[in-house]
Design a protein around this motif. Structure first.
Motif, PDB file in Angstrom:
ATOM      1  N   GLY A   1     -32.908 -47.354 -60.140  1.00 25.35           N
ATOM      2  CA  GLY A   1     -31.605 -47.354 -59.368  1.00 25.35           C
ATOM      3  C   GLY A   1     -31.254 -48.897 -58.926  1.00 25.35           C
ATOM      4  O   GLY A   1     -30.203 -49.330 -58.800  1.00 25.35           O
TER       5      GLY A   1
ATOM      6  N   ASP B   1     -35.452 -38.142 -50.232  1.00 28.04           N
ATOM      7  CA  ASP B   1     -35.613 -37.446 -51.463  1.00 28.04           C
ATOM      8  C   ASP B   1     -36.958 -36.470 -51.113  1.00 28.04           C
ATOM      9  O   ASP B   1     -37.152 -35.253 -51.535  1.00 28.04           O
ATOM     10  CB  ASP B   1     -35.973 -38.256 -52.573  1.00 28.04           C
TER      11      ASP B   1
ATOM     12  N   ALA C   1     -34.712 -41.997 -65.537  1.00 30.72           N
ATOM     13  CA  ALA C   1     -34.043 -40.978 -64.762  1.00 30.72           C
ATOM     14  C   ALA C   1     -33.176 -41.559 -63.613  1.00 30.72           C
ATOM     15  O   ALA C   1     -32.026 -41.394 -63.273  1.00 30.72           O
ATOM     16  CB  ALA C   1     -35.096 -40.157 -64.245  1.00 30.72           C
ATOM     17  N   GLY C   2     -33.955 -42.462 -63.016  1.00 29.23           N
ATOM     18  CA  GLY C   2     -33.291 -43.356 -61.731  1.00 29.23           C
ATOM     19  C   GLY C   2     -31.998 -44.005 -62.099  1.00 29.23           C
ATOM     20  O   GLY C   2     -31.096 -44.038 -61.542  1.00 29.23           O
TER      21      GLY C   2
ATOM     22  N   THR D   1     -38.643 -44.378 -60.146  1.00 24.48           N
ATOM     23  CA  THR D   1     -37.344 -43.628 -60.043  1.00 24.48           C
ATOM     24  C   THR D   1     -36.517 -44.722 -59.380  1.00 24.48           C
ATOM     25  O   THR D   1     -35.330 -45.043 -59.834  1.00 24.48           O
ATOM     26  CB  THR D   1     -37.411 -42.266 -59.548  1.00 24.48           C
ATOM     27  N   GLU D   2     -36.828 -44.919 -58.144  1.00 23.61           N
ATOM     28  CA  GLU D   2     -35.913 -45.828 -57.494  1.00 23.61           C
ATOM     29  C   GLU D   2     -35.993 -47.407 -58.034  1.00 23.61           C
ATOM     30  O   GLU D   2     -34.757 -47.994 -57.735  1.00 23.61           O
ATOM     31  CB  GLU D   2     -36.771 -46.025 -56.040  1.00 23.61           C
TER      32      GLU D   2
ATOM     33  N   ALA E   1     -24.691 -41.292 -62.990  1.00 23.47           N
ATOM     34  CA  ALA E   1     -24.085 -40.009 -62.903  1.00 23.47           C
ATOM     35  C   ALA E   1     -23.386 -39.977 -61.570  1.00 23.47           C
ATOM     36  O   ALA E   1     -22.172 -39.420 -61.737  1.00 23.47           O
ATOM     37  CB  ALA E   1     -25.203 -38.922 -63.034  1.00 23.47           C
ATOM     38  N   TYR E   2     -23.909 -40.408 -60.556  1.00 20.82           N
ATOM     39  CA  TYR E   2     -23.346 -40.285 -59.310  1.00 20.82           C
ATOM     40  C   TYR E   2     -22.543 -41.562 -58.949  1.00 20.82           C
ATOM     41  O   TYR E   2     -22.836 -42.171 -57.807  1.00 20.82           O
ATOM     42  CB  TYR E   2     -24.294 -39.896 -58.148  1.00 20.82           C
ATOM     43  N   ARG E   3     -21.880 -42.069 -59.963  1.00 19.81           N
ATOM     44  CA  ARG E   3     -21.515 -43.611 -59.661  1.00 19.81           C
ATOM     45  C   ARG E   3     -20.550 -43.543 -58.696  1.00 19.81           C
ATOM     46  O   ARG E   3     -20.123 -44.448 -58.033  1.00 19.81           O
ATOM     47  CB  ARG E   3     -20.852 -44.032 -61.005  1.00 19.81           C
TER      48      ARG E   3
ATOM     49  N   GLN F   1     -30.022 -43.341 -64.722  1.00 22.79           N
ATOM     50  CA  GLN F   1     -29.152 -42.316 -65.113  1.00 22.79           C
ATOM     51  C   GLN F   1     -28.552 -41.457 -64.099  1.00 22.79           C
ATOM     52  O   GLN F   1     -27.297 -41.231 -63.792  1.00 22.79           O
ATOM     53  CB  GLN F   1     -29.710 -41.158 -66.033  1.00 22.79           C
ATOM     54  N   SER F   2     -29.207 -41.521 -62.862  1.00 23.32           N
ATOM     55  CA  SER F   2     -28.952 -40.883 -61.731  1.00 23.32           C
ATOM     56  C   SER F   2     -28.033 -41.717 -60.906  1.00 23.32           C
ATOM     57  O   SER F   2     -26.866 -41.158 -60.443  1.00 23.32           O
ATOM     58  CB  SER F   2     -29.689 -40.095 -60.807  1.00 23.32           C
TER      59      SER F   2
END
Lengths: 272, 263
Positions: free
Chosen positions: A116, A85, A14-15, A112-113, A21-23, A17-18
């Motif tokens: 990223g 967050d 999920a990290g 999650t982090e 998504a917010y690239r 992907q996020s």
């Protein structure tokens, strides 16, 4: 081990992907960081020209460039937004969804982090490192890359990330008390930037200040890995530095746990 | 025009009431910006502990340029901070509709809605540094030069505002342009130091493309040397007006292209 992987892998994915998504946001911040590096590059260039010497407090201009860009890249991979967050999740109540899952709450944020961070490492820090090495090759005419230093850098950066994450986690709990999270965030970033040596190498500071800062957790968050990469530490000092990092990682880990256990009992979610 | 002032007064008064309600919030914000600035200054002092002059400027002069650059920045921050929200979430969340249903100019409304007192931190540091450095910076002081210099401040702030209007207006097409504002706004770092330290490409860029050099270095250079008022001060006025006109054109095109988001 397999169970842990199964539990936390989805968070990590999920990290990743996020970030993807917010690239555009990501790219914006990266370019912002690079602009800053270039301003500093020119500033240091002028400093070196004005000082009329090839080295400035033990740093050559080439060292300075490596320091600037690597420190920025290290900042990117050790970046943690867990403070905002967790503040948001406390405010909108979605933290309750995390609490009822059969996972460790702080570890789920961590997973999650780190997702990223992996992306940021691959698409940003790695190209920057390659760029730095090409630059050094052009300037010095020989390959300066030290695989051992690079591996030690990765280890040290991982410790730096753990500290950064835990410090941010502690900071996120401030959200219980303070509403202007944005202002506080700016305050935290500028203090960390200064004390961690990412604004100005600690080596340039007055001796007493440098000694104090080297044993504070902030230098472990950025300065140590960068200096390791640059091979500025002798063997003994290298182990001392890594040990300092490890000790801080444990201390802030304990502190964040302590605050968390205290805070979670008081947590009161409206609605949701 | 009088009506606009009246509305502005009412909106600012509302903001001030909110600030009085959340005093701690205001203090955190202002203190944060203050410390942020103080650290930037510490950096300059550390550098100057090792060298006598930077690109021909002595410590007080560099501090003066740095301090001055914070004044237009703070002024714009104080008055037009809501443009960040337009770029980051007002349009994306569909909240922009609100401004279109009111009988006042939407851009004016957006700007008037927020009075960002956090900027007090920047303004205090800017003015403090000017006061600290002015006696030893060797300023060129005549009635005319001081008038021109002070006159340049609102125009320099207008450069910031125009850049924020342009970049936030991109959100009308792409829904969220916060990252573009962030990216372009971040280039104000260039304004804090003499442009002579940059190479020609960067110099041209910060003079004409993203003209932050006119918000700090050039006007400060005029009061430091008294040279070339036509470029150093006239340039601020000309560039700010050109950019402001462009920003209004882009904003208005954006308004036409705006499609409400959300439900």
């Amino acid at each position: 081990m397999n169970k842990i992987r199964k539990q936390y892998f989805p968070f990590m994915r999920a990290g990743i992907q996020s970030v993807i998504a917010y690239r555009m946001n990501f790219i914006g911040f990266v370019i912002g960081g690079l602009v800053y590096c270039f301003v500093m590059y020119y500033l240091w260039n002028a400093v070196f020209l004005s000082s009329g010497s090839d080295t400035f407090m033990g740093f050559s201009m080439t060292d300075m460039v490596v320091y600037l860009f690597l420190s920025n890249a290290t900042g990117e991979i050790t970046f943690s937004s867990v403070s905002t967050d967790i503040g948001e999740e406390i405010r909108d109540g979605s933290i309750s969804m995390r609490l009822i899952k059969p996972v460790n709450t702080d570890m789920s944020y961590f997973a999650t982090e780190i997702g990223g961070s992996i992306i940021r490492f691959v698409v940003f820090a790695l190209p920057v490192t390659i760029g730095i090495e090409i630059y050094r090759y052009c300037m010095l005419g020989r390959i300066m890359f030290e695989p051992v230093n690079f591996l030690l850098y990765l280890l040290s950066a991982l410790l730096a990330y753990i500290i950064s994450f835990r410090v941010n986690l502690c900071f996120g709990f401030v959200a219980f008390y303070v509403k202007n999270l944005w202002g506080i965030g700016i305050l935290k970033n500028s203090i960390v930037n200064f004390l961690s040596g990412s604004l100005i190498p600690l080596a340039f500071m007055p001796e007493w200040m440098k000694t104090i800062l080297e044993y504070m957790p902030f230098s472990s968050m950025n300065y140590t890995p960068v200096m390791i990469y640059m091979g500025k530490y002798g063997t003994t000092e290298l182990f001392v530095r890594l040990a300092v990092q490890a000790v801080w990682a444990l201390l802030v880990y304990g502190l964040s746990k302590l605050i968390w256990f205290g805070a979670v009992k008081k947590l009161c979610v409206q609605g949701g | 025009m009088r009506r606009a002032f009246k509305i502005y007064r009412i909106l600012v008064a509302q903001n001030l009431k909110r600030i009085m309600e959340y005093k701690a919030d205001f203090l955190t914000g202002a203190v944060s910006f203050l410390i942020n600035q103080a650290i930037g200054i510490a950096f300059i002092f550390i550098i100057f502990s090792q060298i006598p002059a930077l690109a021909g400027f002595k410590l007080e002069q560099i501090v003066f340029i740095y301090g001055f650059s914070q004044v237009p920045k703070g002024l714009d921050h104080l008055l037009t901070d809501n443009l960040w929200s337009v770029g980051y979430f007002i349009i994306r969340k569909g909240d922009f509709d609100k401004y279109l249903t009111r009988p006042i100019n939407p851009l004016f409304h957006v700007i008037a809605e927020t009075f960002q007192v956090d900027a007090v931190g920047e303004l205090a540091v800017g003015i403090g540094l000017i006061a600290y450095s002015a006696p030893n910076a060797g300023l060129y002081i005549t009635p005319l030069s001081v008038t021109l210099f002070v006159l340049a401040i609102p125009f320099a702030a207008l450069i910031y505002t125009s850049i924020k209007i342009i970049t936030s207006a991109f959100a009308f097409w792409i829904k969220s342009s916060g990252f573009i504002i962030q990216m372009v706004y971040g280039m104000n770092e260039f304004a804090k130091y003499p442009t002579t330290i940059y190479n020609n490409a960067v110099k041209l860029f910060v003079t004409y493309i993203v003209p932050f050099a006119f918000t700090g270095y050039y006007p400060a250079l005029y009061i430091l040397t008294g040279e070339n008022p036509l470029f150093n001060i006239g340039g601020v006025v000309a560039v700010s007006i050109v950019f402001f006109v462009i920003s209004i054109l882009i904003w208005n095109r954006g308004l036409k292209a705006y499609e409400s988001a959300g439900s």
